[in-house]
Design an enzyme around this catalytic site. Structure first.
Site, mmCIF file in Angstrom:
data_model
loop_
_atom_site.group_PDB
_atom_site.id
_atom_site.type_symbol
_atom_site.label_atom_id
_atom_site.label_comp_id
_atom_site.label_asym_id
_atom_site.label_seq_id
_atom_site.Cartn_x
_atom_site.Cartn_y
_atom_site.Cartn_z
ATOM 1 C CG ASP A 1 -5.978 -1.619 -5.814
ATOM 2 O OD1 ASP A 1 -4.514 -1.446 -5.994
ATOM 3 O OD2 ASP A 1 -6.694 -2.138 -6.694
ATOM 4 C CG HIS B 1 3.335 2.417 -3.119
ATOM 5 N ND1 HIS B 1 2.037 2.013 -3.086
ATOM 6 C CD2 HIS B 1 4.084 2.042 -3.926
ATOM 7 C CE1 HIS B 1 2.265 1.093 -4.294
ATOM 8 N NE2 HIS B 1 3.479 1.513 -4.543
ATOM 9 C CG LEU C 1 -8.210 -0.275 15.894
ATOM 10 C CD1 LEU C 1 -9.689 -1.008 15.160
ATOM 11 C CD2 LEU C 1 -7.844 0.587 15.075
HETATM 12 C C1 IPE Z 1 -4.280 -6.087 -3.850
HETATM 13 O O1 IPE Z 1 -4.027 -5.174 -4.741
HETATM 14 C C2 IPE Z 1 -3.341 -6.092 -2.724
HETATM 15 C C3 IPE Z 1 -3.133 -4.979 -1.831
HETATM 16 C C4 IPE Z 1 -3.993 -3.949 -1.667
HETATM 17 C C5 IPE Z 1 -2.022 -5.065 -0.948
HETATM 18 P P1 IPE Z 1 -3.287 -5.375 -6.030
HETATM 19 O O2 IPE Z 1 -3.234 -3.984 -6.822
HETATM 20 O O3 IPE Z 1 -2.052 -6.181 -5.731
HETATM 21 O O4 IPE Z 1 -4.236 -6.208 -6.878
HETATM 22 P P2 IPE Z 1 -4.676 -6.990 -8.346
HETATM 23 O O5 IPE Z 1 -3.325 -7.180 -8.888
HETATM 24 O O6 IPE Z 1 -5.159 -5.631 -8.984
HETATM 25 O O7 IPE Z 1 -5.765 -7.922 -8.253
HETATM 26 C C1 IPE Z 2 -2.222 -0.820 -3.587
HETATM 27 O O1 IPE Z 2 -1.866 0.096 -4.791
HETATM 28 C C2 IPE Z 2 -0.858 -0.667 -2.983
HETATM 29 C C3 IPE Z 2 -0.262 -2.131 -2.981
HETATM 30 C C4 IPE Z 2 -0.795 -3.131 -3.656
HETATM 31 C C5 IPE Z 2 0.899 -2.291 -2.346
HETATM 32 P P1 IPE Z 2 -1.488 -0.256 -6.102
HETATM 33 O O2 IPE Z 2 -0.057 -0.058 -6.248
HETATM 34 O O3 IPE Z 2 -1.990 -1.537 -6.404
HETATM 35 O O4 IPE Z 2 -1.930 0.832 -6.988
HETATM 36 P P2 IPE Z 2 -2.580 0.556 -8.423
HETATM 37 O O5 IPE Z 2 -3.691 -0.411 -8.552
HETATM 38 O O6 IPE Z 2 -1.434 0.306 -9.402
HETATM 39 O O7 IPE Z 2 -3.018 1.935 -8.791
HETATM 40 MG MG MG Z 3 -3.526 -2.320 -7.600
#
Ligand code: IPE
Ligand code: IPE
Ligand code: MG
Length: 253
Positions: free
Chosen positions: A25, A42, A136
């Site tokens: 995240d 990303h 792995l």
């Molecule tokens: C969790 O991250 C899902 C992934 C890392 C793929 P999110 O950014 O979607 O989670 P929330 O919405 O903050 O809980």
């Molecule tokens: C995690 O990063 C990747 C996915 C959930 C696909 P985010 O896109 O949720 O990044 P933040 O949480 O908005 O910073």
């Molecule tokens: Mg996120």
């Protein structure tokens, strides 16, 4: 010896986690901080996936489970979803030769049929091409959520009962676990979430019953090899009691 190598050599090789799960995240916030659009976060996050996979492999970790796209992430703006889908296909294609060289096997966990055809084909190709790999085991969670998975397992078991293949009383924890996407794999020993949130976001709810949780404020694109090793060192300093007393654990009862 550099700092990373020093940290790696300080690890207790007899107490390595067998299975590490990660919630990757913070890509969006990383991009925002640099004045970039979210998608660039990303793209940068893909490099961290590459590094974390390589280090896991080098450390002899047997299972690495990465949360790449959740069921709930389908609700993001359509342009962001499209970029993520494109990136997933692009990354898996680009990484395949090195995954093969490192004997890494790809498993796809989630409702993969929802992934658009082009990246889906690339994912299936990589999964099939690495099916013989014994190093792995890399689980990519895509269009995954734990409640989706648990509901799906319940449905499968109910069908088996209706078809007379099993009795209701035959359903125990093992049979339930054998019908999850992680069938046959040990539960995660360590779950790492980057990005500062301290929540599970519908991830591996069944499997993390006794996992050690590690939350770090570091955003996923910034998550370094050293920070990964720090998480493992932290894990090694914990006492896993599984409901017993500390004395019982220490006496190996
Ligand atoms: C969790 O991250 C899902 C992934 C890392 C793929 P999110 O950014 O979607 O989670 P929330 O919405 O903050 O809980
Ligand atoms: C995690 O990063 C990747 C996915 C959930 C696909 P985010 O896109 O949720 O990044 P933040 O949480 O908005 O910073
Ligand atoms: Mg996120």
């Amino acid at each position: 010896m550099d700092q990373l190598q020093e940290k790696i050599s300080s690890l207790d090789k007899s107490r390595m986690p067998v299975h590490v799960a990660m919630i990757m995240d913070g890509n969006g916030r990383w991009a925002k901080k640099q004045g970039f659009v979210r998608s660039e976060g990303h793209a940068e996050g893909v490099s961290t996936v590459h590094r974390v996979t390589k280090l896991s492999s080098d450390l002899g970790i047997k299972y690495l489970t990465l949360y790449a796209f959740s069921t709930e992430n389908w609700n993001r703006p359509s342009e962001e979803v499209a970029t993520l889908m494109y990136l997933i296909g692009w990354a898996i294609e680009r990484e395949l030769p090195e995954l093969l060289r490192n004997n890494v096997r790809i498993h796809l966990l989630g409702d993969i049929e929802r992934i658009p055809e082009e990246p889906r084909k690339k994912l299936f190709f990589a999964r099939d091409a690495t099916a013989h790999c014994t190093g792995l085991q890399l689980n990519m969670c895509l269009s995954y959520s734990s409640r989706w998975e648990i509901t799906y397992a319940a449905r499968k078991l109910a069908k088996m009962v209706v078809n007379g293949e099993i009795s209701v009383d035959a359903i125990d924890e093992k049979m339930f676990a054998d019908n999850l996407t992680t069938a046959g794999m040990p539960d995660p020993d360590l779950l790492i979430r980057t990005g500062g949130e301290e929540r599970i976001s519908n991830y591996l709810l069944w499997q993390i019953a006794y996992s050690e949780l590690y939350f770090t404020p570091v955003l996923w694109p910034d998550f370094s090899d050293e920070e990964y090793v720090d998480a493992i060192i932290d894990f090694q300093n914990r006492e896993r009691r599984y409901g017993k007393t500390s004395e019982q654990v220490q006496n190996n009862e």
